[in-house]
Write an enzyme that holds these catalytic residues in place. Structure first.
Site, PDB file in Angstrom:
ATOM      1  N   CYS A  22       1.204  -1.385  -0.589  1.00 47.53           N
ATOM      2  CA  CYS A  22      -0.354   0.029  -0.011  1.00 47.53           C
ATOM      3  C   CYS A  22       0.871   1.264  -0.192  1.00 47.53           C
ATOM      4  O   CYS A  22       2.064   1.239   0.332  1.00 47.53           O
ATOM      5  CB  CYS A  22      -0.852   0.027   1.006  1.00 47.53           C
ATOM      6  N   GLU A 136       0.129  -0.442  16.325  1.00 45.78           N
ATOM      7  CA  GLU A 136      -0.531   0.525  15.764  1.00 45.78           C
ATOM      8  C   GLU A 136      -2.043   0.665  16.964  1.00 45.78           C
ATOM      9  O   GLU A 136      -1.981   1.954  17.341  1.00 45.78           O
ATOM     10  CB  GLU A 136      -1.641  -0.223  14.547  1.00 45.78           C
ATOM     11  N   SER A 233       1.984  -9.742  10.560  1.00 47.10           N
ATOM     12  CA  SER A 233       1.258  -8.901   9.747  1.00 47.10           C
ATOM     13  C   SER A 233      -0.903  -8.322  10.171  1.00 47.10           C
ATOM     14  O   SER A 233      -1.352  -9.580   8.996  1.00 47.10           O
ATOM     15  CB  SER A 233       1.356  -9.131   8.287  1.00 47.10           C
TER      16      SER A 233
HETATM   17  O1  10D Z   1      -0.282  -5.263  11.175  1.00 42.30           O
HETATM   18  P1  10D Z   1      -0.212  -4.325   9.928  1.00 42.30           P
HETATM   19  O2  10D Z   1      -1.477  -4.850   8.959  1.00 42.30           O
HETATM   20  O3  10D Z   1      -0.623  -3.095  11.029  1.00 42.30           O
HETATM   21  O4  10D Z   1       0.868  -4.494   9.751  1.00 42.30           O
HETATM   22  P2  10D Z   1       1.629  -4.677   8.291  1.00 42.30           P
HETATM   23  O5  10D Z   1       2.838  -3.915   8.623  1.00 42.30           O
HETATM   24  O6  10D Z   1       1.707  -5.780   8.021  1.00 42.30           O
HETATM   25  O7  10D Z   1       0.922  -3.449   7.251  1.00 42.30           O
HETATM   26  C1  10D Z   1       1.449  -1.868   7.129  1.00 42.30           C
HETATM   27  C2  10D Z   1      -0.045  -1.234   8.171  1.00 42.30           C
HETATM   28  C3  10D Z   1       0.470  -0.894   8.808  1.00 42.30           C
HETATM   29  C4  10D Z   1       1.410  -0.307   8.799  1.00 42.30           C
HETATM   30  C5  10D Z   1      -0.545  -0.374   9.790  1.00 42.30           C
HETATM   31  F1  10D Z   1      -2.094   0.588   8.919  1.00 42.30           F
HETATM   32 FE1  SF4 Z   2      -0.892   1.084   4.661  1.00 44.24          FE
HETATM   33 FE2  SF4 Z   2      -1.378   1.582   6.887  1.00 44.24          FE
HETATM   34 FE3  SF4 Z   2      -0.855   3.074   5.840  1.00 44.24          FE
HETATM   35 FE4  SF4 Z   2      -3.305   1.590   5.542  1.00 44.24          FE
HETATM   36  S1  SF4 Z   2      -2.884   2.748   7.056  1.00 44.24           S
HETATM   37  S2  SF4 Z   2      -2.300   2.516   3.804  1.00 44.24           S
HETATM   38  S3  SF4 Z   2      -2.033  -0.422   5.240  1.00 44.24           S
HETATM   39  S4  SF4 Z   2       0.189   1.354   6.173  1.00 44.24           S
END
Ligand code: 10D
Ligand code: SF4
Length: 321
Positions: A22, A136, A233
């Site tokens: 993302c 988070e 994740s």
């Molecule tokens: O565990 P998670 O899904 O929150 O984090 P991941 O690092 O796998 O994916 C990105 C998401 C983030 C940084 C939370 F928004």
């Molecule tokens: Fe990616 Fe987490 Fe940001 Fe959504 S909130 S765009 S999953 S990093």
């Protein structure tokens, strides 16, 4: 030469789109890479920059050192805060120690921090819907004094939650939750506390929403679905749950092709593949390549949304610098 019957067996792969990185993950990884270019190695990173073993290992090889605590960073080296966000006390501590720090918190997580702060300033008690212990959640709760934010993890929590004042409540959420579970939790809270203030738009981010929708779109006729991503994740784990609930008989989360058990495919005709928001696309291609060694594979791209989101790098690390 005898023909190996398994290799001629047809297998349709339904590839979920969007999947994988993302905009917040892309930005966070770039922050670490640019910091290493700018300041040289080592660069310290508080917590895994994103929850992916391959991303972390690659950045380690470039000179990043991952630690859980600011106390484990020397004060004369820059430190990056992970994409998941950090409690306010962490940046205050870094300032007190006169450290150079770079905040890789995803802007969509920071947006939730700001929302929570605004509710607090308006005197509201805040309900955070999220998973206890996730960085988070620790980061969002840590934007405000102890006791300002109550955590609700499940529908049962929502049914028994007792606010200080039912007329003065607001909710925010973790960004990577199950869209369907969260809708049920929000409905229960809104039924009990009709005046509760809600986010303008969903706090679950566009990438989480789109990846869950994409799994639902590929699920039809799949005998099995693979999610490429790491076990810690949250958004990747949610994709496995979405697949199972959409009726896929089996779904597994795997880090990479080396964790693929070919026995899973014994009776499969149609396989769904996706990747969590922190999983590099190369790992998806490696899984497809491995399966193609044993099967006559046809890949169907199933696109349920187009993503155009991108985030600027912090000042000093962007293209202007
Ligand atoms: O565990 P998670 O899904 O929150 O984090 P991941 O690092 O796998 O994916 C990105 C998401 C983030 C940084 C939370 F928004
Ligand atoms: Fe990616 Fe987490 Fe940001 Fe959504 S909130 S765009 S999953 S990093």
């Amino acid at each position: 030469m005898a023909i190996d019957p398994a290799k001629t067996r047809p297998l349709t792969i339904r590839l979920a789109t969007p999947r994988g990185f993302c905009a917040g993950v892309d930005r966070a990884i770039q922050i670490v890479e640019r910091a290493i270019e700018r300041y040289g190695a080592p660069i310290y990173v508080r917590h895994e920059i994103v929850h992916n073993r391959h991303v972390v290992d690659r950045l380690k090889a470039l000179g990043a050192v991952f630690v859980e605590d600011l106390d484990d960073c020397p004060t004369d080296r820059p430190v990056v805060f992970s994409a998941h966000g950090a409690p306010k006390s962490v940046s205050l501590e870094a300032q007190a120690r006169k450290m150079i720090y770079l905040d890789a918190t995803c802007p969509l997580v920071s947006k939730v921090h700001v929302e929570a702060e605004r509710h607090f300033e308006s005197g509201r008690e805040i309900v955070l819907i999220g998973h206890a212990g996730h960085p988070e959640v620790i980061g969002t709760m840590g934007q405000l004094p102890d006791g300002a934010v109550a955590l609700v993890e499940t529908l049962a929590d929502a049914e028994r939650f007792q606010p200080r004042d039912p007329e003065n409540l607001a909710f925010v959420t973790q960004t990577t939750l199950s869209v369907d579970d969260t809708a049920d939790i929000v409905a229960a809270l809104q039924r009990r506390f009709p005046s509760m203030a809600a986010p303008h738009k969903e706090d679950i981010c566009y990438a989480t929403t789109n990846r869950q929708e994409a799994v639902k779109a590929v699920a039809e006729n799949c005998d099995l679905l693979l999610v490429i991503g790491s076990g810690n994740s949250s958004n990747s784990v949610r994709l496995v749950e979405v697949a199972l609930r959409a009726g896929v008989p089996k779904a597994f989360l795997i880090d990479d092709a080396s964790h693929l058990d070919m026995a899973w495919l014994t009776d499969a005709r149609t396989l769904g593949i996706t990747a969590g928001a922190s999983a590099p696309e190369v790992l998806v291609q490696e899984v497809i390549d491995r399966i193609s060694q044993d099967f006559a594979v046809t890949v169907q791209n199933v696109e349920s949304a187009r993503e155009t989101v991108s985030f600027k790098l912090p000042r000093g690390l962007g293209p202007e610098s």
